[in-house]
Motif scaffolding. Structure first.
Motif, mmCIF file in Angstrom:
data_model
loop_
_atom_site.group_PDB
_atom_site.id
_atom_site.type_symbol
_atom_site.label_atom_id
_atom_site.label_comp_id
_atom_site.label_asym_id
_atom_site.label_seq_id
_atom_site.Cartn_x
_atom_site.Cartn_y
_atom_site.Cartn_z
ATOM 1 N N GLN A 163 -8.939 2.376 3.654
ATOM 2 C CA GLN A 163 -8.133 3.338 2.897
ATOM 3 C C GLN A 163 -7.662 2.748 1.573
ATOM 4 O O GLN A 163 -7.277 3.479 0.662
ATOM 5 C CB GLN A 163 -6.918 3.750 3.722
ATOM 6 C CG GLN A 163 -6.048 2.576 4.135
ATOM 7 C CD GLN A 163 -5.341 2.845 5.450
ATOM 8 O OE1 GLN A 163 -4.528 3.737 5.480
ATOM 9 N NE2 GLN A 163 -5.657 2.100 6.481
ATOM 10 N N GLN A 167 -10.582 5.363 -3.810
ATOM 11 C CA GLN A 167 -10.136 6.667 -3.349
ATOM 12 C C GLN A 167 -11.241 7.714 -3.493
ATOM 13 O O GLN A 167 -11.230 8.736 -2.824
ATOM 14 C CB GLN A 167 -8.892 7.111 -4.125
ATOM 15 C CG GLN A 167 -7.683 6.243 -3.851
ATOM 16 C CD GLN A 167 -7.355 6.176 -2.358
ATOM 17 O OE1 GLN A 167 -6.910 7.137 -1.787
ATOM 18 N NE2 GLN A 167 -7.607 5.046 -1.742
ATOM 19 N N GLN A 310 -14.059 1.935 -11.755
ATOM 20 C CA GLN A 310 -12.703 2.278 -11.360
ATOM 21 C C GLN A 310 -11.884 1.089 -10.894
ATOM 22 O O GLN A 310 -10.681 1.037 -11.122
ATOM 23 C CB GLN A 310 -12.724 3.318 -10.237
ATOM 24 C CG GLN A 310 -13.079 4.715 -10.709
ATOM 25 C CD GLN A 310 -12.815 5.728 -9.632
ATOM 26 O OE1 GLN A 310 -13.038 5.474 -8.452
ATOM 27 N NE2 GLN A 310 -12.332 6.889 -10.024
ATOM 28 N N ALA A 328 -2.929 1.345 -12.754
ATOM 29 C CA ALA A 328 -1.844 2.066 -12.092
ATOM 30 C C ALA A 328 -1.277 3.123 -13.036
ATOM 31 O O ALA A 328 -1.129 2.873 -14.235
ATOM 32 C CB ALA A 328 -0.752 1.097 -11.665
ATOM 33 N N ALA A 339 4.450 5.530 -7.907
ATOM 34 C CA ALA A 339 3.200 6.291 -7.820
ATOM 35 C C ALA A 339 2.254 5.685 -6.786
ATOM 36 O O ALA A 339 1.632 6.403 -6.000
ATOM 37 C CB ALA A 339 2.523 6.339 -9.191
ATOM 38 N N LEU A 340 2.146 4.367 -6.773
ATOM 39 C CA LEU A 340 1.258 3.713 -5.802
ATOM 40 C C LEU A 340 1.781 3.875 -4.381
ATOM 41 O O LEU A 340 1.001 4.077 -3.443
ATOM 42 C CB LEU A 340 1.102 2.231 -6.137
ATOM 43 C CG LEU A 340 0.243 1.895 -7.359
ATOM 44 C CD1 LEU A 340 0.232 0.390 -7.592
ATOM 45 C CD2 LEU A 340 -1.189 2.396 -7.168
ATOM 46 N N LYS A 342 3.422 6.337 -3.236
ATOM 47 C CA LYS A 342 3.107 7.706 -2.819
ATOM 48 C C LYS A 342 1.618 7.859 -2.540
ATOM 49 O O LYS A 342 1.222 8.469 -1.538
ATOM 50 C CB LYS A 342 3.549 8.683 -3.905
ATOM 51 C CG LYS A 342 3.302 10.132 -3.547
ATOM 52 C CD LYS A 342 3.807 11.068 -4.653
ATOM 53 C CE LYS A 342 3.570 12.534 -4.284
ATOM 54 N NZ LYS A 342 4.053 13.451 -5.351
ATOM 55 N N GLN A 343 0.792 7.286 -3.412
ATOM 56 C CA GLN A 343 -0.656 7.415 -3.268
ATOM 57 C C GLN A 343 -1.154 6.841 -1.954
ATOM 58 O O GLN A 343 -2.006 7.423 -1.283
ATOM 59 C CB GLN A 343 -1.359 6.727 -4.442
ATOM 60 C CG GLN A 343 -2.887 6.782 -4.373
ATOM 61 C CD GLN A 343 -3.546 6.084 -5.548
ATOM 62 O OE1 GLN A 343 -2.881 5.686 -6.501
ATOM 63 N NE2 GLN A 343 -4.860 5.933 -5.499
ATOM 64 N N PHE A 344 -0.620 5.677 -1.573
ATOM 65 C CA PHE A 344 -1.091 4.993 -0.375
ATOM 66 C C PHE A 344 -0.156 5.143 0.825
ATOM 67 O O PHE A 344 -0.335 4.467 1.833
ATOM 68 C CB PHE A 344 -1.303 3.504 -0.664
ATOM 69 C CG PHE A 344 -2.434 3.229 -1.612
ATOM 70 C CD1 PHE A 344 -3.758 3.418 -1.227
ATOM 71 C CD2 PHE A 344 -2.186 2.794 -2.896
ATOM 72 C CE1 PHE A 344 -4.795 3.164 -2.098
ATOM 73 C CE2 PHE A 344 -3.222 2.529 -3.786
ATOM 74 C CZ PHE A 344 -4.536 2.715 -3.379
ATOM 75 N N SER A 345 0.854 6.026 0.698
ATOM 76 C CA SER A 345 1.826 6.247 1.785
ATOM 77 C C SER A 345 2.490 4.938 2.207
ATOM 78 O O SER A 345 2.558 4.595 3.389
ATOM 79 C CB SER A 345 1.135 6.909 2.986
ATOM 80 O OG SER A 345 0.559 8.142 2.625
ATOM 81 N N GLN A 368 2.174 0.325 5.301
ATOM 82 C CA GLN A 368 1.660 1.677 5.454
ATOM 83 C C GLN A 368 1.857 2.056 6.912
ATOM 84 O O GLN A 368 1.230 1.509 7.809
ATOM 85 C CB GLN A 368 0.179 1.764 5.079
ATOM 86 C CG GLN A 368 -0.336 3.204 5.102
ATOM 87 C CD GLN A 368 -1.805 3.280 4.774
ATOM 88 O OE1 GLN A 368 -2.613 2.800 5.550
ATOM 89 N NE2 GLN A 368 -2.167 3.877 3.653
#
Length: 488
Positions: A163, A167, A310, A328, A339-340, A342-345, A368
């Protein structure tokens, strides 16, 4: 009660399968297909942005025009001429060609560099379009649904850490489906049929399979999925494709005007980038350099690595840890951290501001959290140590992840990589140029080895260049012939 439930479930599955048959456009036969044509088209439309973001498009308009022209021509005579086919040449050195559902077909610059005539290209193009017209990807997806098996994309670490990989990989899962022998054989037949119908000598496709086999044998290792890993290559494939090409010719009056177009193709790819492009970043002596973004940092010895437009990924060879560099989002280190997370929980447990080689930085540890399947309780699935490093308006994220039980062992290595991040000032690295395929016209008849030596090809690369030319070193080449060499 259990037996009744199982019976009902089986009846439901049987009804589902019975009501989910579709006619295969190629065979005309009914097949179980849980993916509708509309879903198939949507899958392609969703995957395409991820594929192009992952690899980037190769900036050569004449090559893009060429694949568009031949692709549209071939799509029109295929078993699904109504599809709006899309063709892309992506900026990857890997020797690969692949298709995703809905008519999206991709060729890497790596495979374009290894073709030695238009007919070879056309045969492989027909093979890939064959996967689309026969709905092989949709069939694989159906098999996955029936078997309740999720599709797995290419990764360089363990599935548990996937994960934190690209992405875009979620949208790219269809890229690396391994088709079975029956599907591959059918696509070989369609490759022969389609390329022959637009006027090419399909026997050349068989010769290219031989080039691919030699390339794989020479490379030894196979760290990144390539054409042969995603396209099983039975021992008799070379002979079978030649037989298919002969059969097509015999059943169509043995035409004598089938095209090969060697010189035209070679002149078209003159100057194509060969191998890794340094401007996208490169590893040398356990250091990753990025000339365009002007930074460098160490790569742990022995770790596998993979670079894309990427992000750059590094993985412990045991698959227990992954560290990656990516850009980032955000205008500040704090915004980027949020932001990170949130993106990766992620749930941060500790953070601190710091400085790394004069760059403002922020480091934080986070878990996580996932739900335990047996107890239903929330547990830390993986633990991450993230370093955010700001260079002007750009913020880089170096994210190191492992299982919580392994984290303390890998955290010092994650930190060492981040603290080694610094400005790249070495002019030789900053100005490193890629190698390119150059086409040479021979003035004398000789064998290939002699010809290559005349162009200063070093001893250690003679076999590599022979494979690139689809020839053996002792093959005779006439005066006036074109051959490939590689130069900066």
């Amino acid at each position: 009660m259990k037996s009744r439930i199982l019976f009902l479930s089986g009846s439901l599955a049987a009804a589902l399968l019975f009501n989910s048959c579709a006619t295969n456009p190629v065979t005309g036969k009914k097949e179980v297909m849980l993916v509708s044509e509309g879903q198939e088209l949507a899958m392609g439309q969703q995957s395409d942005p991820a594929v192009t973001a992952q690899f980037g498009l190769y900036p050569d308009q004449k090559l893009q025009n060429f694949i568009n022209e031949k692709g549209k021509q071939m799509g029109a005579i295929s078993h699904r001429p109504e599809l709006a086919y899309n063709f892309r040449i992506v900026d990857s050195p890997v020797i690969n060609a692949f298709a995703v559902p809905g008519g999206y077909v991709y060729f890497t610059r790596g495979i374009m560099a290894h073709f030695n005539n238009e007919a070879q290209f056309a045969g492989v193009l027909g093979h890939e379009i064959g996967h689309v017209t026969a709905r092989h990807s949709a069939k694989q997806q159906t098999n996955a649904i029936i078997g309740q098996v999720g599709l797995v994309g290419a990764m360089i670490a363990s599935p548990k850490l996937a994960q934190f990989g690209d992405q875009a990989m979620q949208g790219m899962q269809l890229l690396f489906l391994k088709f079975g022998r029956d599907d591959e054989s059918q696509s070989d037949e369609l490759g022969v049929q389609y390329s022959s119908k637009i006027g090419y000598d399909a026997a050349q496709m068989a010769d290219f399979f031989q080039t691919l086999q030699r390339e794989q044998e020479a490379s030894g290792a196979d760290p990144i999925p390539d054409f042969l890993s995603t396209h099983p290559n039975p021992a008799d494939r070379y002979n079978r494709v030649h037989q298919l090409a002969d059969q097509w010719k015999a059943s169509n009056g043995n035409p004598t005007n089938l095209k090969i177009n060697r010189d035209q193709y070679l002149r078209m790819i003159d100057g194509i980038v060969y191998g890794e492009d340094p401007k996208q970043g490169f590893v040398e002596n356990n250091v990753f350099y990025h000339p365009e973004l002007k930074f460098r940092f160490p790569v742990p010895a022995g770790w596998k690595h993979q670079n894309t437009p990427q992000q750059f990924q590094m993985a412990d060879p045991g698959g227990k840890a992954l560290q990656m560099l990516m850009l980032a989002p955000g205008n500040s280190l704090e915004e980027a951290a949020q932001a990170l997370a949130k993106q990766f929980s992620l749930q941060p447990t500790d953070s601190k501001k710091t400085t790394i080689n004069n760059f403002p930085a922020l480091a934080f540890v986070a878990d996580q959290v996932q739900q335990d399947q047996q107890t239903g309780q929330q547990v830390a699935g993986v633990r991450a140590l993230t370093y955010l490093i700001q260079d002007g308006k750009t913020i880089f994220a170096l994210i190191g992840v492992s299982a919580p039980t392994d984290f303390d062992g890998f955290a010092p290595q994650f930190t060492s990589v981040a603290q080694g991040f610094q400005r790249l000032t070495d002019s030789e690295k900053l100005n490193r140029q890629p190698e390119r395929v150059r086409i040479k016209k021979l003035t004398l008849r000789s064998n290939l080895e002699t010809a290559l030596r005349r162009y200063n090809v070093p001893e250690k690369r003679l076999n590599e260049m022979a494979i690139l030319n689809g020839m053996q070193l002792n093959d005779q080449v006439d005066a006036g012939s074109l051959i490939k060499v590689v130069e900066k």
